[in-house]
Motif scaffolding. Structure first.
Motif, mmCIF file in Angstrom:
data_model
loop_
_atom_site.group_PDB
_atom_site.id
_atom_site.type_symbol
_atom_site.label_atom_id
_atom_site.label_comp_id
_atom_site.label_asym_id
_atom_site.label_seq_id
_atom_site.Cartn_x
_atom_site.Cartn_y
_atom_site.Cartn_z
ATOM 1 N N VAL A 338 71.128 -43.274 -34.195
ATOM 2 C CA VAL A 338 70.918 -42.216 -33.221
ATOM 3 C C VAL A 338 70.798 -40.884 -33.944
ATOM 4 C CG1 VAL A 338 73.406 -41.950 -32.840
ATOM 5 C CG2 VAL A 338 71.821 -41.079 -31.145
ATOM 6 N N LEU A 339 69.823 -40.072 -33.549
ATOM 7 C CA LEU A 339 69.625 -38.738 -34.099
ATOM 8 C C LEU A 339 70.091 -37.724 -33.058
ATOM 9 C CD1 LEU A 339 66.499 -37.438 -36.015
ATOM 10 C CD2 LEU A 339 67.599 -36.027 -34.281
ATOM 11 N N LEU A 340 70.965 -36.811 -33.469
ATOM 12 C CA LEU A 340 71.503 -35.772 -32.585
ATOM 13 C C LEU A 340 70.987 -34.416 -33.050
ATOM 14 C CD1 LEU A 340 75.214 -37.022 -32.550
ATOM 15 C CD2 LEU A 340 73.435 -37.550 -30.867
ATOM 16 N N TYR A 341 70.504 -33.606 -32.096
ATOM 17 C CA TYR A 341 69.942 -32.301 -32.459
ATOM 18 C C TYR A 341 70.626 -31.180 -31.690
ATOM 19 C CZ TYR A 341 66.730 -28.460 -33.366
ATOM 20 O OH TYR A 341 66.212 -27.250 -33.759
ATOM 21 N N SER A 342 70.893 -30.072 -32.404
ATOM 22 C CA SER A 342 71.369 -28.835 -31.780
ATOM 23 C C SER A 342 70.859 -27.661 -32.610
ATOM 24 C CB SER A 342 72.902 -28.824 -31.666
ATOM 25 O OG SER A 342 73.492 -29.102 -32.920
ATOM 26 N N ASN A 343 71.209 -26.437 -32.231
ATOM 27 C CA ASN A 343 70.593 -25.251 -32.823
ATOM 28 C C ASN A 343 71.642 -24.179 -33.120
ATOM 29 O OD1 ASN A 343 68.263 -23.328 -33.299
ATOM 30 N ND2 ASN A 343 69.263 -22.322 -31.581
ATOM 31 N N TYR A 344 71.477 -23.477 -34.259
ATOM 32 C CA TYR A 344 72.469 -22.461 -34.630
ATOM 33 C C TYR A 344 71.967 -21.029 -34.463
ATOM 34 C CZ TYR A 344 69.859 -22.141 -39.048
ATOM 35 O OH TYR A 344 68.873 -21.985 -39.990
ATOM 36 N N THR A 345 70.684 -20.827 -34.149
ATOM 37 C CA THR A 345 70.197 -19.450 -34.010
ATOM 38 C C THR A 345 70.598 -18.875 -32.652
ATOM 39 O OG1 THR A 345 68.053 -20.102 -33.087
ATOM 40 C CG2 THR A 345 68.229 -19.976 -35.491
ATOM 41 N N VAL A 346 70.649 -17.550 -32.594
ATOM 42 C CA VAL A 346 71.016 -16.868 -31.351
ATOM 43 C C VAL A 346 70.017 -15.754 -31.075
ATOM 44 C CG1 VAL A 346 73.468 -17.369 -31.657
ATOM 45 C CG2 VAL A 346 72.553 -15.198 -32.484
ATOM 46 N N SER A 347 69.916 -15.359 -29.821
ATOM 47 C CA SER A 347 69.066 -14.231 -29.461
ATOM 48 C C SER A 347 69.827 -12.930 -29.672
ATOM 49 C CB SER A 347 68.619 -14.352 -28.004
ATOM 50 O OG SER A 347 69.738 -14.403 -27.154
ATOM 51 N N SER A 348 69.101 -11.841 -29.667
ATOM 52 C CA SER A 348 69.736 -10.544 -29.879
ATOM 53 C C SER A 348 70.651 -10.199 -28.714
ATOM 54 C CB SER A 348 68.663 -9.461 -30.040
ATOM 55 O OG SER A 348 69.268 -8.178 -30.080
ATOM 56 N N PRO A 349 71.853 -9.745 -29.008
ATOM 57 C CA PRO A 349 72.767 -9.355 -27.922
ATOM 58 C C PRO A 349 72.464 -7.973 -27.364
ATOM 59 C CG PRO A 349 73.832 -9.008 -30.023
ATOM 60 C CD PRO A 349 72.477 -9.617 -30.331
ATOM 61 N N ASP A 350 71.441 -7.294 -27.926
ATOM 62 C CA ASP A 350 71.138 -5.924 -27.511
ATOM 63 C C ASP A 350 70.189 -5.849 -26.328
ATOM 64 O OD1 ASP A 350 72.712 -4.973 -29.595
ATOM 65 O OD2 ASP A 350 71.042 -5.026 -31.016
ATOM 66 N N ASP A 351 69.776 -6.996 -25.819
ATOM 67 C CA ASP A 351 68.866 -7.010 -24.670
ATOM 68 C C ASP A 351 69.571 -6.374 -23.474
ATOM 69 O OD1 ASP A 351 67.121 -7.475 -22.633
ATOM 70 O OD2 ASP A 351 67.053 -9.659 -22.858
ATOM 71 N N PRO A 352 69.065 -5.225 -22.978
ATOM 72 C CA PRO A 352 69.753 -4.553 -21.852
ATOM 73 C C PRO A 352 69.844 -5.413 -20.602
ATOM 74 C CG PRO A 352 67.560 -3.612 -22.221
ATOM 75 C CD PRO A 352 67.845 -4.509 -23.386
ATOM 76 N N ALA A 353 68.914 -6.386 -20.456
ATOM 77 C CA ALA A 353 68.963 -7.247 -19.276
ATOM 78 C C ALA A 353 70.188 -8.146 -19.287
ATOM 79 C CB ALA A 353 67.694 -8.108 -19.203
ATOM 80 N N GLY A 354 70.772 -8.336 -20.465
ATOM 81 C CA GLY A 354 71.929 -9.217 -20.574
ATOM 82 C C GLY A 354 73.249 -8.554 -20.240
ATOM 83 N N GLY A 355 73.254 -7.233 -20.064
ATOM 84 C CA GLY A 355 74.495 -6.542 -19.750
ATOM 85 C C GLY A 355 75.180 -6.005 -20.998
ATOM 86 N N THR A 356 76.373 -5.494 -20.799
ATOM 87 C CA THR A 356 77.120 -4.856 -21.882
ATOM 88 C C THR A 356 78.308 -5.716 -22.289
ATOM 89 O OG1 THR A 356 76.521 -2.677 -21.009
ATOM 90 C CG2 THR A 356 78.353 -2.776 -22.590
ATOM 91 N N TRP A 357 78.453 -5.925 -23.584
ATOM 92 C CA TRP A 357 79.559 -6.718 -24.108
ATOM 93 C C TRP A 357 80.856 -5.913 -24.104
ATOM 94 C CZ3 TRP A 357 79.695 -11.773 -26.127
ATOM 95 C CH2 TRP A 357 78.474 -12.452 -26.086
#
Length: 784
Positions: A338-357
């Motif tokens: 069985v082959l399992l796949y996942s991802n380690y990259t992330v999008s920028s947290p500075d996108d104003p549509a995402g809100g404020t951390w």
């Protein structure tokens, strides 16, 4: 309250001897079960050889003490019973009983003399009214029998969820094979009551009620020797109500070695630390300042793979972007891979549509004790938790159950392909990078099955765990029309030429408008339907996607009609049928103050393709349709064509069924569903189309995780459940005994020979294509 009508209904039904005998049996057993709680009647039965129910009830004693047990009150203030057997004494006793009944059950047009005289139909109706009255009281108070049935049905569905061979649709026929009884027991005591149904349905019934009696002291009210026990809904409701009232919510399970491992220092505490360390790395591929952080994240994943016990671990840097990390554990060539796949990259947290951390998104906030609580950080749910979970599962099996080995061969790939929420995401570019990676490592990575992480689950199943076996493909291209040969630098003014001359935009819009017919369906020949087979219909039938759900999720305006497909659910339409949209309209004219006729007009056509349709075939058909429907002799040209095919794997495949059952088991009581994906997914589509092996996706749609928004967070209990889900899946496909593991130990499904991707179409009979409805969209929109 029971009325004369309810009594009459059961009385009419009791005219059939088989129904009458069934009710006598169940009602008698119910009375005996209740009377066991009364000290005076301990060990006594109502109906024995040589006596009958109606005679036993006629003197009032049994009803008197039964009502005392049911109500928890003494009936002595209403009068003192006599012990004589003369009719006058029976009438006297029954009058006392009736004082209580009149204050509670409130029967109409029935009196104590009917019971004294043994009027069988009336007595059965009276008993049913008493049973319903006190069952409603015991189970939380409802208005009527319909509400009672609804509540019992909800309980049964909850207790049988996760068993794909059980579909409870009623309280009668759904229990005929006895499996639902076994599933209820399995839900309450997974280790003590494993779900191993027999082909002999009566053996299933006897096994279930033997367990109920021995483990919980609940007697069998129905007759386990009666093959048609399930036919009487009153009898079944009495039995199921007793189970619902007396069974515990769950039985404490024996601790499994895997639980000890997870609770130990090297288990969940280390998983939480590894997850936090990985989330502290700002692996943002679209930001030049963080390219080196992508390399650092890949190096961290490589170390985690080595620590998990993977033998062959390497980093592939030839993708022209964030590298892929591969870890391989070959256990035995004879075992499935069985082959399992996942991802380690992330999008920028500075996108104003995402809100404020609340703080630094790459300074993880760890809440709760070691291994518990939650982790808040950018990328923790998308998709770094799904990196640590399978690696922890691999290590847990090897350390506790596998004697340093695994039940299957495992190949873990952690990639740098940005998911759709990233600014750097491009489906065509992502597909090409995946193809290049797979081609470079095809021999080394060739699996039997592929399982890809989809951290946001399915938008069609909010708050549910989802297994996905397909996605639609896509094609897009620009189409340009021109009706004027305008000399350079000159404008064509509509006030001068409009009327006899047609502007190109109107001609183009008329042609592309013909892509849909009056009912809203795709009108392109060869693209109007997809052969959805029985396996696919069965796989997605539990997806609760309604029209209101669709409107809410898509922001689709009220009053605008939904394009229908006769006989197809919305989930089927979104996952397996074509769709077309128009984007990026432009006209060839300069910015002038007076309205002008443009020299050219361009639209981009985007079409979602059924999973099995080739891109070239769809492109040719759509372009031919547009060309054929251009009016007035207008011609067009096409440019910038691109597209990728979708994928479809067998939803009946044992590997997929094992995966879905593992999710349902470990993530309960969260709903688990099976469906396709409406949009193109480059990673699983590439694996399926390059390797030609069964490929699936899995994930959980949980808005509380805030994927794509500020303060993204995941609960460590959910991570633990995901680890156990991976363990159950890997053990299942490797035929490893997990008996005693919390959650059904029967999660393993025997794996047959690998089935190639796309086999669902070849194996299952294909019905005639479903046709669109005859009404127009305008008519549907105007309908009340």
């Amino acid at each position: 309250m029971a009325s004369r009508r309810s009594i009459q209904a059961i009385s009419d039904q009791a005219g059939d001897k088989s129904w009458k005998q069934r009710q006598e049996k169940v009602f008698t057993n119910w009375i005996n079960m209740k009377l066991k709680k009364h000290p005076t009647f301990e060990g006594r039965v109502c109906l024995t050889d040589g006596s009958d129910l109606y005679e036993d009830l006629s003197d009032g004693h049994i009803l008197y003490h039964l009502l005392e047990v049911l109500s928890g009150q003494s009936l002595r203030p209403l009068g003192k019973l006599t012990k004589g057997k003369m009719r006058i004494q029976k009438v006297s006793n029954m009058a006392i009983v009736w004082k209580y009944i009149e204050q509670t059950v409130k029967t109409v047009n029935i009196g104590p003399m009917d019971v004294v005289d043994g009027e069988q139909k009336i007595v059965l109706g009276l008993l049913w009214s008493i049973i319903v009255f006190f069952m409603i009281k015991d189970l939380g108070g409802m208005d009527d029998v319909a509400a009672l049935k609804k509540k019992v049905m909800k309980w049964v569905k909850k207790k049988t969820a996760g068993h794909d061979d059980i579909d409870v649709t009623d309280l009668t026929t759904s229990f005929a094979d006895g499996k639902a009884f076994l599933a209820i027991l399995n839900n309450i005591d997974p280790a003590g009551s494993p779900y191993n149904p027999s082909e002999d349905r009566m053996e299933n019934v006897k096994t279930a009620f033997k367990d109920l009696d021995e483990k919980f002291g609940i007697p069998c009210l129905i007759d386990p020797e009666d093959e048609d026990f399930w036919e009487d809904e009153k009898a079944m409701l009495t039995q199921l109500g007793a189970l619902m009232n007396q069974l515990p919510e769950a039985v404490e399970q024996p601790k499994h070695p895997i639980d000890d491992w997870l609770d130990g220092e090297g288990g969940m505490p280390k998983v939480k630390d590894d997850l936090s360390d990985l989330c502290a790395i700002p692996s943002i591929p679209e930001d030049p300042d963080h390219i080196s952080d992508c390399d650092a994240a890949a190096a961290k994943v490589k170390d985690m793979m080595t620590d998990a016990g993977m033998d062959d671990v390497f980093v592939d840097n030839d993708s022209g972007g964030p590298p892929f990390v591969v870890g391989i554990k070959d256990s035995d060539a004879s075992k499935p891979t069985v082959l399992l796949y996942s991802n380690y990259t992330v999008s920028s947290p500075d996108d104003p549509a995402g809100g404020t951390w609340d703080g630094n998104p790459f300074d993880p906030i760890k809440d709760g004790d070691e291994g518990e609580g939650s982790v808040k950080a950018k990328g923790v749910a998308e998709d770094k938790a799904n990196i640590v979970a399978p690696l922890a599962a691999v290590k847990a099996i090897m350390d506790t159950l596998g004697d340093g080995d695994l039940p299957v061969n495992v190949k873990v790939v952690v990639g740098g392909i940005p998911p759709p929420t990233h600014a750097a995401y491009d489906p065509t570019n992502s597909t090409q990078k995946m193809k290049d990676f797979c081609d470079r490592n095809k021999d080394k990575l060739m699996p039997d099955f592929v399982l890809v992480s989809e951290p946001d689950g399915s938008l069609l199943a909010p708050n549910a765990a989802a297994g996905m076996f397909s996605c639609r493909g896509f094609v897009s291209f620009d189409v340009t029309t021109s009706t004027f040969d305008t000399p350079a630098g000159e404008e064509t003014f509509c006030s001068r030429w409009v009327g006899p001359c047609v502007d190109p935009a109107m001609a183009l819009l008329q042609a592309v408008g013909s892509l849909r017919d009056d009912s809203g369906q795709i009108a392109v020949p060869g693209m109007d339907a997809f052969p959805v087979n029985e396996a696919i219909v069965n796989a997605v039938k539990a997806v609760p996607c309604t029209e209101s759900d669709l409107r809410a999720a898509a922001g689709y305006k009220p009053g605008v009609a939904i394009a229908p497909v006769e006989g197809a659910s919305l989930a089927e339409m979104l996952c397996f049928y074509p769709g077309v949209s128009l984007i990026n309209q432009s006209v060839g004219t300069s910015d002038v103050s007076e309205a002008t006729v443009p020299g050219t007009a361009t639209l981009r056509v985007h079409a979602n393709l059924p999973p099995s349709q080739p891109v070239a075939d769809a492109t040719e058909k759509i372009q031919a349709h547009i060309t054929a429907n251009l009016p007035y002799g207008v011609s067009c040209s096409f440019a910038n064509a691109k597209g990728e095919p979708g994928w479809l794997s067998d939803p009946e495949h044992d590997f997929y069924k094992t995966t879905c059952k593992s999710m349902a088991t470990q993530h309960a009581p969260r709903t688990a569903v099976s469906l396709g994906n409406p949009e193109y997914k480059p990673i699983p589509a590439t694996f399926a189309n390059v390797f030609g092996k069964p490929t699936y996706m899995h994930g959980i749609n949980d808005p509380s995780r805030k994927i794509g928004h500020a303060n993204e967070e995941i609960q460590m209990d959910d991570v633990k459940k995901e680890i156990k889900s991976f363990i159950q899946t890997l053990a299942g496909i490797g035929d490893m005994d997990l008996q005693g593991m919390p959650g059904p130990g029967d999660g393993a499904v025997a794996i047959t020979a690998p089935v190639e991707a796309g086999a669902a179409e070849a194996e299952a009979p294909v019905p005639a294509p479903k046709k669109s409805g005859g009404s127009s969209l305008a008519a549907r929109a105007a309908a009340p």
